[in-house]
Design a protein around this motif. Structure first.
Motif, PDB file in Angstrom:
ATOM      1  N   UNK A 117      42.450  27.870  25.679  1.00  0.00           N
ATOM      2  CA  UNK A 117      42.624  27.350  26.915  1.00  0.00           C
ATOM      3  C   UNK A 117      44.005  26.726  27.455  1.00  0.00           C
ATOM      4  N   UNK A 132      40.928  36.362  31.263  1.00  0.00           N
ATOM      5  CA  UNK A 132      39.839  35.493  31.540  1.00  0.00           C
ATOM      6  C   UNK A 132      38.432  36.240  30.935  1.00  0.00           C
ATOM      7  N   UNK A 133      38.003  37.460  31.364  1.00  0.00           N
ATOM      8  CA  UNK A 133      37.025  37.955  30.962  1.00  0.00           C
ATOM      9  C   UNK A 133      36.949  38.293  29.238  1.00  0.00           C
ATOM     10  N   UNK A 162      38.440  36.247  27.261  1.00  0.00           N
ATOM     11  CA  UNK A 162      38.277  35.143  26.655  1.00  0.00           C
ATOM     12  C   UNK A 162      36.801  34.690  26.822  1.00  0.00           C
ATOM     13  N   UNK A 163      36.358  34.835  27.987  1.00  0.00           N
ATOM     14  CA  UNK A 163      34.715  34.592  28.207  1.00  0.00           C
ATOM     15  C   UNK A 163      33.680  35.261  27.453  1.00  0.00           C
ATOM     16  N   UNK A 187      34.563  33.304  23.766  1.00  0.00           N
ATOM     17  CA  UNK A 187      34.660  31.851  23.650  1.00  0.00           C
ATOM     18  C   UNK A 187      33.786  31.297  24.677  1.00  0.00           C
ATOM     19  N   UNK A 194      30.801  26.078  37.953  1.00  0.00           N
ATOM     20  CA  UNK A 194      31.709  27.095  38.956  1.00  0.00           C
ATOM     21  C   UNK A 194      30.571  27.986  39.989  1.00  0.00           C
ATOM     22  N   UNK A 240      28.525  33.834  33.718  1.00  0.00           N
ATOM     23  CA  UNK A 240      29.609  34.397  32.914  1.00  0.00           C
ATOM     24  C   UNK A 240      28.897  35.968  32.665  1.00  0.00           C
ATOM     25  N   UNK A 267      29.715  38.173  35.348  1.00  0.00           N
ATOM     26  CA  UNK A 267      31.120  38.776  35.270  1.00  0.00           C
ATOM     27  C   UNK A 267      31.545  39.818  34.191  1.00  0.00           C
ATOM     28  N   UNK A 292      37.179  27.956  34.689  1.00  0.00           N
ATOM     29  CA  UNK A 292      36.971  28.979  35.344  1.00  0.00           C
ATOM     30  C   UNK A 292      37.460  30.242  34.422  1.00  0.00           C
ATOM     31  N   UNK A 293      38.592  29.896  34.047  1.00  0.00           N
ATOM     32  CA  UNK A 293      39.045  31.070  32.829  1.00  0.00           C
ATOM     33  C   UNK A 293      38.091  31.137  31.784  1.00  0.00           C
ATOM     34  N   UNK A 294      37.849  30.052  31.145  1.00  0.00           N
ATOM     35  CA  UNK A 294      36.609  30.325  30.000  1.00  0.00           C
ATOM     36  C   UNK A 294      35.426  30.800  30.542  1.00  0.00           C
ATOM     37  N   UNK A 295      35.178  30.719  31.723  1.00  0.00           N
ATOM     38  CA  UNK A 295      33.929  31.274  32.081  1.00  0.00           C
ATOM     39  C   UNK A 295      34.059  32.948  32.710  1.00  0.00           C
ATOM     40  N   UNK A 296      35.243  33.508  32.622  1.00  0.00           N
ATOM     41  CA  UNK A 296      35.267  34.648  32.985  1.00  0.00           C
ATOM     42  C   UNK A 296      35.789  34.700  34.439  1.00  0.00           C
TER      43      UNK A 296
END
Lengths: 523, 257
Positions: free
Chosen positions: A338, A365-366, A368-369, A372, A384, A395, A398, B172-176
């Motif tokens: 991050x 982002x996807x 990473x999700x 991690x 969120x 998550x 998504x 938000x980035x970490x959660x996709x």
């Protein structure tokens, strides 16, 4: 001219009768028909499981609850009476210290911040100056009053908050987990400053760490989950007689062995894909971070991490320890992909990156999700979605994990004890509940790396076992788990340790020397 | 300066040695004179009727700008929006303008007017200290104390906004739920972030209100101020300089006539 407007000595008597507080939207009242008497100068420790209404009771004593005291009547329904020295409690009548000292800062400099209470009392200027000087001296504030509040550490901020409370010359001091955000050594210093300044004042303290307060309080009052008083008396007899039932109720009773981490099924918290156990999922070499500070006024860049070597192994629990401000959160953010390190190499193993490229901070982002799971230090910044259930499902949704992802998300919500609150807005959960929610959300998509920042803050014995169990379970199922924590009981459970001081790694696997300080059951 | 910010005797002594002799005029000014000079530029901009007046007025402002700049990077960041505004005004004026040789002149004048209007304020505002602004608004202008205290406290929290933004973006980035590459994705991302910031601001305001009320803010009908709000000679000097600078386009216009 001496300040004689309020007597400096003596404590207030507290009388609470039939106090009921029912927040809007809650199914049951937080406090139900509560009676409590505290003698002048008495020191009372308020204990109870997570969500028992301890903080709410403190707010009531501080005169901050309900319409009569300037609060918003739409917040909920208040009944009963709270009397300090025979008069209804009002804001400013008691000194209140909150869990997060950042919330208490109201001014740009230490002096102005301390002066805020006396200003509200409409004291003349020379008296304000006297009180500010005396209050800052009483808490051994290490800087002058011109010190900017933005430059203070957590422990210094909490001492400043105490000075702000003392400047009101309160006869009642209320402490709401005043040291829970601090590392052991800093917590001990803040506690010393607190005890030195209590004097003859009446004291009511809420803390999950009973052990550290037991030697200095006259009485322990225990609340249960319904917000009713279930035990009250001198600490020795109360804690001795009811130790086991209190522990079952989640209270950290001093002297009892630390709880066992809960055994959690691997398919609930384990990774979907992971590199071979024992291999370093992430290898950091010479990691450094220089942070440029932005704001209304420019400030010079700050170096927060220097030359850190770290291996985060699959199938292991790695603990990052060290004092507040040592760079633990920054390192967690770097490892979680991050934050881009300013210096050094961060190399993911092939079995971890799975084709996503060699630089985690550049993963989409996807991508990473799917790899991690991150548990941020301040959970309120991690939400969120609009409800707890959607939060955990977000998550997997998504990433297109479909029905299987939804089932796993709901099972995780149940694991962390929040399925009854699944439709509640995440921000309305208690601090401990929020932290468990972000943990469940981080684990929902089956990440191969779990990076958690202070995941056990605000947990009682029962919920602690769940959090520790989920992290251990994820590691046991093959995930690489890295935890930044002040919690010695959790750190003891780690298979690998890395201690940071002032942004540098010192003596990996050495026992943290801070353990000598503060003999509590909990850090 | 009263004891509340003066600190120990050692600090006071150091302040007396290093203080007024070395600090610049703007650093010694109170917030009201800084604001007043920013507003004087409104008058100046009204007299920028042709590009020559604008150029002279801007030249004078720029020649004094180094005295109000605290750092090059920060100043550049502040001036960037000013430049964008000026260029966009010039461009739209040029597009919509009548043909002929005067079309460019009109566009340049419009741009200069914007810069002359905004430049002093953009540079001087960075010298305003939120707590001092509160002191002066309440004690000199006698604005309502509660509103002033709340506003000063909010301004003091302003600097933590970008940290909140960073944390939200990271989460938000970490959660996709990061911005992605498509424009629609970006719009969704920023809408979510804006909502998150709003919720965050409300929650933080709520927690701050608890801390303020616990220190008697809710129940005070009258309050005093730890610091005085003096109008100093530095303030008068700054306003005088500001008035002279603002008078430049007025004089040029009269002289050209």
């Amino acid at each position: 001219m001496p300040d004689t407007s309020t007597p400096l000595t003596g404590g207030a008597t507290v009388r609470v009768r039939g106090l009921t507080w029912h927040p809007h939207g809650a199914a049951t009242p937080v406090l139900a028909d509560l009676d409590l008497d505290v003698e002048a100068g008495e020191r009372v420790l308020l204990a109870g499981p997570s969500g028992a209404g301890k903080s709410t009771l403190l707010r009531a004593l501080a005169g901050l609850l309900g319409a009569s005291d300037g609060g918003d009547p739409d917040d909920g329904q208040l009944a009963g009476e709270v009397l300090l020295d025979g008069r209804p409690a009002t804001g400013g009548g008691a000194g209140l210290l909150l869990q997060d000292p950042l919330d208490a800062v109201v001014a740009a400099t230490a002096g102005r911040d301390t002066a805020f209470g006396p200003e509200n009392l409409a004291l003349p200027r020379p008296r304000i100056a006297e009180r500010v000087a005396a209050a800052l001296a009483a808490v051994s504030f290490p800087y002058g009053p011109a010190r900017s509040t933005a430059e203070l550490s957590g422990g210094e901020l909490q001492r400043l908050a105490l000075a702000g409370a003392l400047a009101l010359h309160p006869r009642l001091l209320l402490l709401d987990e005043p040291t829970s955000m601090l590392d052991t050594a800093t917590a001990a210093k803040v506690r010393d400053a607190l005890l030195a300044s209590v004097g003859e004042r009446t004291l009511v303290v809420v803390d999950h760490h009973l052990g550290t307060w037991v030697p200095v309080v006259d009485r322990v009052v225990v609340l249960d989950r319904t917000g009713a008083v279930v035990a009250s008396g001198p600490p020795g007899p109360v804690l001795g007689r009811d130790a086991d039932s209190l522990a079952r109720d989640g209270i950290w009773v001093p002297g009892l062995p630390a709880p066992e981490a809960l055994a959690v099924p691997a398919d609930l918290v384990g990774p979907c894909h992971a590199p071979p156990t024992g291999e370093a999922a992430l290898r950091g070499r010479g990691l450094g971070v220089v942070r440029r500070r932005r704001g209304l006024r420019p400030a010079p860049p700050a170096r927060v991490l220097t030359g850190v070597d770290v291996d985060v192994r699959a199938g292991a629990l790695t603990a990052l320890t060290g004092p507040s401000g040592a760079g633990k959160s920054t390192l967690v953010a770097v490892l979680a992909g991050l934050l881009r390190p300013s210096e050094g190499d961060l190399v993911p193993a092939a079995g971890f990156a799975r084709g996503a490229g060699p630089r985690p901070w550049r993963w989409s982002s996807p991508e990473l999700a799917a790899r991690v799971g991150w548990v941020p230090q301040h959970p309120e910044h991690g939400f969120v979605a609009r409800t707890a259930r959607e939060e955990v499902r977000a998550t997997p949704e998504v990433l297109g994990q479909g029905e299987r992802g939804r089932r796993r998300a709901d099972a995780l919500l149940e694991l962390v004890g929040l399925s009854a609150r699944a439709d509640v807005e995440p921000h309305l959960l208690s601090g401990g509940e929020q932290r468990r929610l972000v943990l469940a959300a981080a684990l929902a998509a089956g990440p191969a790396l779990v990076a958690a920042d202070e995941p056990t803050v605000g947990q009682d014995r029962g919920t602690w076992a769940v959090v520790a169990g989920a992290l251990r379970g994820a590691a046991g199922a093959g995930a690489a788990v890295v935890v930044a924590s002040h919690d010695e009981v959790l750190v003891d459970r780690a298979s690998h340790r890395l201690r940071l001081e002032a942004g540098r790694a010192v003596a990996p696997d050495a026992p943290p020397d801070a353990r000598v300080v503060g003999q509590g059951v909990r850090p | 300066m009263s004891a509340v910010t003066a600190g120990s005797t050692a600090e006071t002594a150091a302040g007396a040695v290093a203080g007024p002799a070395r600090t610049r005029l703007v650093a010694r000014c109170g917030p009201l004179s800084l604001l007043a000079v920013s507003f004087l530029s409104i008058v100046a901009s009204l007299f920028v009727d042709d590009w020559r007046t604008g150029a002279v007025a801007l030249g004078v402002q720029l020649s004094l700008a180094p005295f109000a700049v605290s750092g090059l990077r920060a100043a550049a960041l502040r001036l960037l929006p000013v430049c964008i505004a000026a260029l966009s005004v010039a461009w739209s004026t040029w597009l919509l303008g009548e043909g002929g040789p005067q079309r460019l002149e009109v566009a340049v004048t419009a741009a200069l007017r914007i810069v002359v209007l905004v430049l002093p304020g953009a540079l001087l505002v960075s010298w305003i200290d939120p707590s001092r602004l509160g002191d002066h608004l309440a004690q000199r202008l006698h604005l309502p104390a509660r509103a002033v205290v709340a506003a000063a406290a909010a301004l003091q929290r302003f600097e933590s906004l970008h940290e909140t933004w960073d944390s939200l973006a990271r989460a938000r980035r970490a959660r996709g739920l990061g911005p992605g590459r498509s424009p629609a994705g970006r719009v969704r991302f920023f809408a979510g972030m804006a909502f998150g910031m709003l919720v965050g601001a409300l929650r933080s305001a709520e927690r701050m209100a608890v801390a303020m009320d616990a220190r008697g803010f809710a129940d005070c009908s009258r309050r005093t101020w730890a610091e005085p709000a003096p109008w100093t000679r530095a303030d008068s000097a700054l306003v005088a300089v500001g008035a002279l600078v603002a008078a430049v386009p007025v004089c040029v216009t009269l002289w050209l006539r």
